[in-house]
Write a protein that holds these residues in place. Structure first.
Motif, mmCIF file in Angstrom:
data_model
loop_
_atom_site.group_PDB
_atom_site.id
_atom_site.type_symbol
_atom_site.label_atom_id
_atom_site.label_comp_id
_atom_site.label_asym_id
_atom_site.label_seq_id
_atom_site.Cartn_x
_atom_site.Cartn_y
_atom_site.Cartn_z
ATOM 1 N N THR A 42 0.698 -1.284 0.039
ATOM 2 C CA THR A 42 0.128 -0.052 -0.031
ATOM 3 C C THR A 42 0.756 1.112 0.148
ATOM 4 O O THR A 42 0.537 2.210 -0.876
ATOM 5 N N THR A 43 1.958 1.239 0.929
ATOM 6 C CA THR A 43 2.659 2.417 0.779
ATOM 7 C C THR A 43 3.424 2.654 -0.508
ATOM 8 O O THR A 43 3.584 3.705 -0.782
ATOM 9 N N ALA A 44 4.086 1.472 -1.028
ATOM 10 C CA ALA A 44 4.857 1.799 -2.334
ATOM 11 C C ALA A 44 3.638 2.188 -3.662
ATOM 12 O O ALA A 44 4.253 3.046 -3.960
ATOM 13 N N ALA A 45 2.431 1.534 -3.328
ATOM 14 C CA ALA A 45 1.585 2.035 -4.415
ATOM 15 C C ALA A 45 1.132 3.380 -4.317
ATOM 16 O O ALA A 45 1.094 4.182 -5.053
ATOM 17 N N TYR A 46 1.318 4.080 -3.168
ATOM 18 C CA TYR A 46 0.852 5.347 -2.906
ATOM 19 C C TYR A 46 1.821 6.244 -3.565
ATOM 20 O O TYR A 46 1.493 7.102 -4.170
ATOM 21 N N ALA A 47 3.209 5.998 -3.088
ATOM 22 C CA ALA A 47 4.204 6.575 -3.717
ATOM 23 C C ALA A 47 4.218 6.556 -5.495
ATOM 24 O O ALA A 47 4.288 7.714 -6.190
ATOM 25 N N PHE A 48 3.836 5.253 -6.064
ATOM 26 C CA PHE A 48 3.973 5.128 -7.288
ATOM 27 C C PHE A 48 2.679 5.988 -7.821
ATOM 28 O O PHE A 48 2.847 6.384 -9.054
ATOM 29 N N ALA A 99 -2.766 12.702 4.581
ATOM 30 C CA ALA A 99 -3.702 12.898 3.187
ATOM 31 C C ALA A 99 -3.742 11.306 2.824
ATOM 32 O O ALA A 99 -4.734 10.961 2.643
ATOM 33 N N PHE A 100 -2.675 10.574 3.131
ATOM 34 C CA PHE A 100 -2.652 9.071 2.533
ATOM 35 C C PHE A 100 -3.437 8.301 3.491
ATOM 36 O O PHE A 100 -4.380 7.683 3.180
ATOM 37 N N ARG A 101 -3.254 8.610 5.020
ATOM 38 C CA ARG A 101 -3.872 7.692 5.866
ATOM 39 C C ARG A 101 -5.230 7.977 6.092
ATOM 40 O O ARG A 101 -6.088 6.976 6.444
ATOM 41 N N ASP A 144 -4.936 5.199 -8.709
ATOM 42 C CA ASP A 144 -5.142 6.113 -9.944
ATOM 43 C C ASP A 144 -6.525 6.553 -10.527
ATOM 44 O O ASP A 144 -6.892 7.339 -10.923
ATOM 45 N N THR A 145 -7.767 5.455 -10.026
ATOM 46 C CA THR A 145 -8.802 5.933 -10.174
ATOM 47 C C THR A 145 -9.470 6.671 -9.315
ATOM 48 O O THR A 145 -10.587 7.458 -9.686
ATOM 49 N N ILE A 146 -8.845 6.901 -8.347
ATOM 50 C CA ILE A 146 -9.449 7.942 -7.117
ATOM 51 C C ILE A 146 -8.895 9.262 -7.453
ATOM 52 O O ILE A 146 -7.759 9.332 -7.687
ATOM 53 N N PRO A 147 -9.776 10.458 -7.671
ATOM 54 C CA PRO A 147 -9.006 11.421 -7.998
ATOM 55 C C PRO A 147 -8.027 12.129 -7.063
ATOM 56 O O PRO A 147 -8.735 11.908 -5.951
ATOM 57 N N GLY A 148 -7.225 12.621 -7.590
ATOM 58 C CA GLY A 148 -6.144 13.289 -6.484
ATOM 59 C C GLY A 148 -6.582 14.416 -5.755
ATOM 60 O O GLY A 148 -5.974 15.049 -4.799
ATOM 61 N N GLU A 149 -7.618 15.272 -6.528
ATOM 62 C CA GLU A 149 -8.058 16.593 -5.847
ATOM 63 C C GLU A 149 -8.638 16.288 -4.555
ATOM 64 O O GLU A 149 -8.506 17.461 -3.663
ATOM 65 N N ILE A 150 -9.211 15.366 -4.063
ATOM 66 C CA ILE A 150 -9.505 15.295 -2.447
ATOM 67 C C ILE A 150 -8.563 15.405 -1.801
ATOM 68 O O ILE A 150 -8.624 16.041 -0.608
ATOM 69 N N GLU A 151 -7.357 14.719 -2.026
ATOM 70 C CA GLU A 151 -6.067 14.726 -1.010
ATOM 71 C C GLU A 151 -5.592 16.366 -1.232
ATOM 72 O O GLU A 151 -5.044 16.655 -0.291
ATOM 73 N N GLU A 152 -5.684 16.674 -2.470
ATOM 74 C CA GLU A 152 -5.124 18.025 -2.412
ATOM 75 C C GLU A 152 -5.830 19.140 -1.580
ATOM 76 O O GLU A 152 -5.349 19.955 -0.842
ATOM 77 N N ALA A 153 -7.324 18.936 -1.497
ATOM 78 C CA ALA A 153 -8.073 19.732 -0.930
ATOM 79 C C ALA A 153 -7.494 19.502 0.768
ATOM 80 O O ALA A 153 -7.425 20.523 1.559
ATOM 81 N N ALA A 154 -7.363 18.277 1.064
ATOM 82 C CA ALA A 154 -6.998 18.094 2.433
ATOM 83 C C ALA A 154 -5.706 18.666 2.855
ATOM 84 O O ALA A 154 -5.316 19.287 3.688
ATOM 85 N N LYS A 155 -4.607 18.744 1.659
ATOM 86 C CA LYS A 155 -3.342 19.453 2.117
ATOM 87 C C LYS A 155 -3.473 20.747 1.936
ATOM 88 O O LYS A 155 -2.882 21.562 2.704
#
Lengths: 296, 510
Positions: free
Chosen positions: A104-110, A202-204, A182-193
């Motif tokens: 999971t951690t590796a996949a997050y970085a990738f 943001a990851f956890r 990849d299928t989950i839009p990154g905007e949600i995490e951007e908003a959290a950041k």
């Protein structure tokens, strides 16, 4: 479809049904047979598919209960089947958790970060996966033999060694989880950041809760993989009490000591739960992957 | 700064430093135990971890590090190490490293002339002391408190005594036997300077080291006066007559194993036979499993058929049951004498085929079982591919009056086979190394009768390798690793072909 059906159509349907039913009979035959054998008395009893005389002796032995034989002697369980089952479940659960943490951690970085060597590392993970562990058995044995010289806890005949040996098999799982991320839009995490979350938060706290279905599927697949893994376990485990089911089961069928009936009961006892878990994992795999398909 | 933010600021580095120091302590321990390579590995990993987790520039690698480290250490390194072992004589005869073989010789002792002592172990239940009585003069000596938990104890020095110490009594025989292995490790110095070790349950006698290490690396035998010299060509200490003295040690022997595989006639011949069977086995398995799977997929995709869901679930079952169980079930069902399959065949046709002792029948059995195991996967793959075929193609062919066979061979097969090709190659590669099936079902047997190293008619390359390394006497790890290296090359070739096939399909799909 508006196709004109001719007379032979009905016959063809019937023939197809007949072929499929015959084939299924052949496919299912071993399963029914093993159920029947587990209920027959004795280890060499021949007989019809439905046993004339039902005996639960093999089931008792598989569950670790001794029973009184026809000649009045107590028959002890030949092998600690429940202990093997427990070993398998223990190793598989821990291996599933380790695999999940690492992949999971590796996949997050990738999936979310930019770094040098990313595409090469991704291809390498897939390429490594093509070389089965069975080819490196000699080295795996030698490595854990040497580790065991210093730390017996991680040496030959320990479950810790098995867990370490399985920890490297994360290539495919990393790809699977990365695909889902990849299928989950990154905007949600951007908003959290923007709200002040660190990448780790943001990851956890944001990404992981959304990815629970795929995490469950990967855990189950890693779990099953560890349960059915045979070559590495057969080399690393030696003491009878340490064996996993995959290694122990074959002890039932030695030419000199042929315990066919006892094996049948043990096989159903251990095989049934694994089969159910596998079918569930397959179902969730399909639904989990489609649920993640936001981008289509 | 508030208290929590101080904690948040300083806790991670503090934990990191503690972990790093712990790892360094571990490295020292491992190095002290003589495992330099292992110590180096742990040190490298620790250093990399410290670098990755302290550098802000390498932030992304913090997430990657654990996973990548696990892959490198437990997958990539064993593969490289396998190749390296292929160039050594590592085997059950040459098991130890040179250092360990030397220290094995240096630890050997022989019983020398001199005084012997009657021995009794005294105890009050918590502490132990040794009581030594000169067997000629009857003089009494006592040891200080013995630490019997320490596996590598310090030498013990005894003192003369008049009588037994108060409160201590000799232990019972059972207790003495239990502690014997620990007592055997003790070296006891008597007041006259003589060294004694345990020579019987109730006796200590003078012992001397059998070998002395000379400056040039040779070993002198103190008892016989002979000299052993290490021979790094063969990995043995040798005496003057050139005879090997066990235990041997590991040395590099260059490409000798590879030379043997490819040029030694007695070895190459069975190797080639096994290789051919491996290819035949993998190819036929893919052929049968794909054919059965595709036919079933076509049948199950036929909309006129009812109960398709039920059929599909039942037909998928062989894939869901763990392989090690279904293979063993078949092993029992195919048993020559009391297997159910032979009982049925005997009842119907009066025959009892010898599935496990006839090479051809054993191979047939393997293919039957592997087709049974493998077709559901192909069936599921084909069903997915069949869905992608546009139905108007079949409508058009129906208008043209084509039958189902024409449909299958002219429309379905050509459209499915191309995307299926890479998957078939992957399946071939998997079965090329299908160790579990062979090992659990036949174990490679029946064996060839005319080979130097035991080899089976149903052995594929990996199971043959496994037998050389772990089953048959000799445990020739080096040779097994060399064969593994050859298989690595073959798998790499297969992967490359697979990659090409995938790329071609993708290009055409565009």
């Amino acid at each position: 479809m508006a196709i004109v059906l001719d007379k032979s159509h009905r016959w063809r349907v019937l023939a197809a049904h007949a072929v499929l039913i015959c084939l299924i009979a052949v496919i299912i035959f071993p399963f029914l047979m093993i159920l029947s054998i587990s209920l027959r008395p004795g280890n060499f009893a021949a007989g019809s598919l439905i046993p004339d005389q039902i005996s639960l002796e093999h089931w008792k032995l598989a569950l670790g209960i001794s029973y009184e034989g026809p000649d009045g002697r107590m028959v002890e369980p030949p092998f600690p089947v429940l202990r093997w089952l427990w070993n398998s479940v223990k190793v598989a659960t821990l291996s599933g958790i380790i695999t999940l943490l690492l992949s999971t951690t590796a996949a997050y970085a990738f999936s979310r970060m930019k770094f040098r060597g990313k595409s090469q590392a991704l291809s390498a993970l897939l390429l490594i996966q093509m070389f089965p562990a069975v080819l490196a058995l000699v080295a795996i044995y030698a490595i854990f033999d040497r580790i065991g010289n210093v730390f017996p806890f991680f040496g030959i005949n320990s479950h810790a060694a098995l867990l370490l040996a399985y920890a490297g098999g994360i290539g495919l799982f990393t790809w699977t989880i990365k695909g889902y991320f990849d299928t989950i839009p990154g905007e949600i995490e951007e908003a959290a950041k923007v709200d002040g979350a660190s990448p780790w938060q943001a990851f956890r706290l944001v990404l992981l809760p959304m990815a629970v279905p795929i995490l469950l599927v990967v855990f189950l697949l890693a779990f099953i993989h560890a349960i059915i893994e045979y070559p590495v376990a057969s080399v690393l485990l030696q003491g009878q009490d340490q064996l996993t089911l995959a290694v122990g089961s074959k002890l039932f069928l030695y030419e000199q000591r042929y315990l066919w009936g006892d094996f049948a009961a043990a096989a159903i006892l251990s095989g049934l739960p694994i089969t159910v878990v596998f079918i569930l994992a397959q179902k969730w795999m399909v639904s989990g992957l489609t649920a993640g398909g936001i981008k289509g | 700064m508030t208290q929590t933010s101080v904690l948040q600021r300083w806790a991670p580095p503090a934990i990191g430093i503690v972990l790093a120091l712990g790892a360094l302590y571990l490295v020292t321990l491992i190095h002290a135990a003589g495992e330099t390579l292992l110590a180096g590995t742990v040190l490298t990993v620790t250093a990399l971890a410290a670098w990755v987790y302290s550098s802000q520039r390498l932030y992304a690698y913090r997430y990657l590090f654990p996973g990548i480290a696990a892959v490198v250490i437990f997958v990539v390194f064993p593969m490289l190490y396998t190749v390296a072992i292929g160039f050594t004589n590592y085997s059950s005869r040459n098991l130890l490293t040179f250092e360990r073989a030397t220290s094995y010789f240096l630890d050997e002792t022989y019983q020398a002339e001199g005084r012997t002592y009657g021995f009794a172990l005294l105890s009050d239940g918590s502490i132990y002391r040794g009581r030594f009585e000169d067997s000629e003069t009857g003089e009494l000596f006592l040891s200080p408190e013995l630490d019997l938990e320490d596996p590598t104890p310090e030498p013990v020095v005894t003192q003369p005594a008049r009588q037994d110490p108060d409160g201590l009594a000799p232990v019972e025989l059972r207790e003495l036997i239990r502690l014997q292995p620990r007592l055997r490790a003790l070296t006891v110095t008597m007041p006259d300077g003589g060294l004694v070790r345990m020579s019987g349950l109730r006796q200590f006698a003078p012992v001397q080291k059998l070998y002395a290490l000379n400056p040039d690396g040779s070993l002198s035998n103190r008892q016989e006066g002979s000299v052993l010299r290490p021979n790094f060509e063969v990995g043995f200490y040798q005496n003057e007559a050139g005879e090997n003295v066990a235990p041997g040690f590991q040395v590099g022997i260059g490409a000798a194993h590879f030379k043997r595989i490819f040029t030694d006639e007695a070895f190459r011949e069975p190797f080639v036979r096994i290789f051919i069977w491996t290819v035949v086995f993998a190819a036929l398995t893919v052929l049968f499993a794909t054919s059965v799977g595709m036919i079933l997929a076509v049948l199950l995709s036929w909309e006129a058929l009812r109960f398709r869901g039920v059929y599909q679930t039942l037909l998928f079952l062989p894939y869901a049951v763990p392989g090690f169980i279904s293979i063993l079930v078949f092993k029992g069902l195919f048993n020559n004498n009391f297997g159910e399959i032979n009982l049925i065949l005997h009842g119907l046709f009066g025959i009892k085929p010898a599935w496990f002792s006839d090479p051809f029948l054993a191979k047939t059995m393997l293919l039957i079982v592997n087709t049974w195991l493998g077709y559901p996967y192909m069936m599921v793959l084909c069903m997915g591919l069949l869905k992608a075929i546009p139905s108007d193609l079949y409508e058009a062919s129906a208008v043209a009056g084509a039958g189902p066979l024409t449909n299958f061979f002219r429309i379905t097969l050509p459209l499915v086979i191309k995307p299926l090709a890479p998957l078939m190659i992957a399946s071939f590669a998997f079965n090329f190394n299908n160790f579990v099936l062979i090992n659990l079902l036949t174990g490679g047997r029946p064996d060839f009768l005319d080979t130097q190293i035991p080899a089976g008619t149903t052995d594929i390359l990996v199971s043959y390798t496994y037998r050389i390394a772990f089953e048959d006497s000799g445990q020739n790890f080096g040779l097994a690793a060399a064969i593994s290296t050859v298989i690595f090359a073959m798998v790499a070739l297969l992967s490359w072909i697979n990659l090409r096939a995938t790329r071609i399909t993708k290009d055409e799909a565009r």
